[in-house]
Motif scaffolding. Structure first.
Motif, short mmCIF file in Angstrom:
data_model
loop_
_atom_site.label_atom_id
_atom_site.label_comp_id
_atom_site.label_asym_id
_atom_site.label_seq_id
_atom_site.Cartn_x
_atom_site.Cartn_y
_atom_site.Cartn_z
N VAL A 164 40.20 34.35 47.84
CA VAL A 164 40.43 35.29 48.93
C VAL A 164 40.98 36.61 48.39
CG1 VAL A 164 41.83 35.69 51.00
CG2 VAL A 164 40.79 33.45 50.61
N VAL A 165 40.42 37.70 48.91
CA VAL A 165 40.93 39.03 48.62
C VAL A 165 41.27 39.68 49.95
CG1 VAL A 165 40.39 41.31 47.65
CG2 VAL A 165 39.51 39.23 46.54
N ALA A 166 42.48 40.24 50.04
CA ALA A 166 42.91 40.93 51.25
C ALA A 166 42.98 42.43 50.98
CB ALA A 166 44.27 40.41 51.70
N ARG A 167 42.78 43.21 52.02
CA ARG A 167 42.88 44.66 51.91
C ARG A 167 44.32 45.03 51.56
NH1 ARG A 167 40.74 47.19 56.91
NH2 ARG A 167 38.76 46.76 55.88
N GLY A 177 35.80 36.54 50.01
CA GLY A 177 36.16 35.19 49.59
C GLY A 177 34.91 34.33 49.54
N ILE A 178 35.11 33.08 49.22
CA ILE A 178 34.00 32.14 49.14
C ILE A 178 34.27 30.98 50.09
CG2 ILE A 178 32.70 30.57 47.63
CD1 ILE A 178 33.66 32.39 45.28
N LEU A 179 33.28 30.69 50.91
CA LEU A 179 33.38 29.57 51.85
C LEU A 179 32.54 28.42 51.33
CD1 LEU A 179 34.17 28.35 54.64
CD2 LEU A 179 31.99 29.24 55.48
N HIS A 180 33.15 27.23 51.23
CA HIS A 180 32.37 26.00 51.05
C HIS A 180 32.18 25.48 52.47
CE1 HIS A 180 31.92 21.65 49.50
NE2 HIS A 180 30.76 22.24 49.62
N VAL A 189 31.85 38.78 52.63
CA VAL A 189 32.24 40.15 52.38
C VAL A 189 32.36 40.83 53.74
CG1 VAL A 189 31.62 42.35 51.32
CG2 VAL A 189 31.01 40.20 50.19
N ARG A 190 33.56 41.33 54.06
CA ARG A 190 33.77 41.99 55.34
C ARG A 190 32.94 43.26 55.39
NH1 ARG A 190 37.45 41.79 59.25
NH2 ARG A 190 38.82 40.44 58.06
N GLY A 191 32.29 43.48 56.50
CA GLY A 191 31.56 44.72 56.69
C GLY A 191 30.38 44.56 57.62
N GLN A 192 29.86 45.70 58.02
CA GLN A 192 28.70 45.75 58.90
C GLN A 192 27.53 45.04 58.22
OE1 GLN A 192 29.42 47.18 61.70
NE2 GLN A 192 27.51 47.55 62.73
N GLY A 193 26.97 44.05 58.88
CA GLY A 193 25.81 43.36 58.35
C GLY A 193 26.11 42.25 57.35
N THR A 194 27.37 42.10 56.93
CA THR A 194 27.70 41.04 55.97
C THR A 194 28.66 40.02 56.55
OG1 THR A 194 29.50 42.36 55.02
CG2 THR A 194 27.33 42.50 53.95
N SER A 195 29.51 40.42 57.47
CA SER A 195 30.51 39.50 58.03
C SER A 195 29.90 38.34 58.78
CB SER A 195 31.48 40.25 58.95
OG SER A 195 32.31 41.10 58.22
#
Length: 185
Positions: A46-49, A60-63, A74-80
Motif C-alpha cells: 500500500v502507498v498513501a498520498r 497497492g496490490i489486491l489478491h 492505482v487511484r485515478g480516472q479510469g484505473t480505480s
C-alpha cells in the motif's frame, strides 16, 4: 445462521442508495473514510498520498478473494474501477430484507461497516449486482465459505432476514464445503 429469520423478499419500493447515506463515512473515527480504510486493510504494498496521514490510498496490490487474481490498484480516472469496494450484503438486498425498517443511523452504519465491505475485482463485483447467496456466489469456490459466513454475520448484526432459497444455499455450502466454518462478528 440459526438466528436469522426466513421470510420472503420485500418489495424494492422506496429504495434509493441515499437511504444509506451519501459518500463514505469514517466509522472507526480514525480520520480516514471507510473506502480508504478497506483499501489499506485488503491491499498489500500500500502507498498513501503524502500529507494525508495515510488516509488516501494511491496504489497497492489486491489478491482478489472472489477470483484469486492479483490486481494492481492505482487511484485515478479510469484505473480505480479495477478494484471496487463491495457491500457483501448489497444495500438493495438489505433494503428488501429488513433495512427499510432500520433507522437512518443504522443504515449508514450498515453501508460503512468494515464487516460488510471488501475490496474486490471491479468487473466481478459488477456482475454480482444486488445478488444474495441464492443468486450469486464468488467464482472462486475456495472463498465461498468465508463469503457466506460474512453475509450471515452482517445480516445477523443488523437484524436482516434471508429468503428460503438463500438459507438453503448457505446451509448447503456450510454443510458440504466448510462444516468447521466459524461465525464472523
Amino acid at each position: 445462521m440459526a438466528t436469522l429469520t426466513v421470510k420472503g423478499r420485500a418489495p424494492k419500493t422506496g429504495y434509493e442508495r441515499s437511504n444509506f447515506g451519501s459518500g463514505w463515512k469514517d466509522p472507526d473515527r480514525n480520520g480516514c473514510d471507510g473506502r480508504n480504510d478497506i483499501l489499506r486493510r485488503d491491499l498489500t504494498a500500500v502507498v498513501a498520498r503524502p500529507g494525508t496521514q495515510g488516509c488516501v490510498i494511491t496504489s497497492g496490490i489486491l489478491h482478489d478473494p472472489y477470483t484469486g487474481k492479483f490486481i494492481d490498484f492505482v487511484r485515478g480516472q479510469g484505473t480505480s474501477n479495477a478494484v471496487q469496494i463491495d457491500h457483501v450484503v448489497a444495500l438493495s438486498d438489505a433494503w428488501q430484507k429488513g433495512a427499510q425498517q432500520l433507522g437512518a443511523d443504522e443504515r449508514i452504519a450498515l453501508a460503512n461497516d468494515p464487516l460488510n465491505l471488501l475490496a474486490v475485482d471491479g468487473p466481478t463485483n459488477a456482475s454480482k449486482g444486488d445478488g444474495d447467496a441464492a443468486t450469486w456466489l464468488p467464482p472462486r469456490k475456495s472463498y465461498r465459505c468465508a463469503y457466506v459466513a460474512r453475509q450471515t454475520a452482517v445480516k445477523a448484526k443488523y437484524g436482516l432476514w434471508v429468503t428460503r432459497a438463500e438459507r438453503d444455499v448457505i446451509q448447503r455450502i456450510v454443510t458440504k464445503q466448510c462444516p468447521g466454518q466459524k461465525a464472523l462478528r
